[in-house]
Design a protein around this motif. Sequence first.
Motif: not given
Length: 380
Positions: A98-103
Amino acid sequence: MIYLDHAATTGTKPLPVRQAVAHALTTFSANPGRSGSGPSLRAAEMVYDCRKEAASFFGAPGPECVVFPLNCTMALNMVIKGILRLGDEAVCSDLEHNAVARPLCTLQERGEITVRRFCVVPGDWERTLQNLREALSEKTRLVVVTHASNVWGIRVPVERIGILCREYRIPLCIDAAQSAGVLPLSMEETGCDFLCAAGHKGLYGPMGTGLLLARNGEKLQTILEGGTGTDSRRLTQPELMPERLESGTLNVPGISGLRAGMRWVRQQRGLLDREMGLCQAAWDGLHRMEGVRLYTPRPETSWTAPVVSFNVGDLPSEQVGARLAEQGILVRAGLHCAPWAHEKMGTLEQGCVRISVSAFTRREDMAALLRAVGKIRPKN
């Protein structure tokens, strides 16, 4: 208690790391770069020395490329939100945290960018590269990929992806949260533009430390502005690295510990093989147990990081994790902040139980884990 959640943060820090943090609290008790006094100069020298250590460790062009964010998540946000503009397209893998997916998804929901995912085929790098190639378009302005899945350990062929990105002249960002200090990784060999790492996992540094290594960091839009100790008359952020991407007081004790952690990792011999051997022992034992489900083949250095995830029958993974904790085995259960990775394996509802090891994990810890799982699995 047996701690097997080192992929979240290494539970035991080496003695030199603990000593470095304690030393910094007494010796570097002034803000680096903000004064000409002795403590400030000593702190600035230590910080610069850590930049050199990180640049050498990861094959970066130089210490000016090294930035100290709070963690890998912050580093990834700095790259994603710093490079993408209105109308751009970003491409990532289907294993992303999610550190990549969310932004990425936040920018897409705002109508600013388009996000495309490509399928990673475990162990088949040719098909993986072909899937990535098919996902690229003339609007692609960033490829961001995890080096190794935090859930399944599946490696992504970042060296081959680096060649492809250079061919298409697309910046490449590598999320090395799970691989930094564990798997070989070099900016020079991958040709990546940005490398983001957690300081508190495989580098054995304190929590609250991270690394952003940026080949052309001065081209990123800033998401944080403030005091840097340089160009103070100007009301705009400095152009030069690393000050452009660093504002406010640095975590000097954490950076001191991180420097010690990187040096300690350099001194270890055969660490990856040892950790992989522990995971293989766990996988072999779980594979022999009826009712235990494994989702990837036996871990091997060629295609995976030292992580093993499993489920016990239809039991919710959180329940299995709780029952292991009752027996003194601490693991990570659930979705691991990586729903795409679980969607890929069909575990989005159940989650999974993950075990991860470190330099301080013992063979007897794996034996204890297997005994504990044996008490939980359904009996015929």
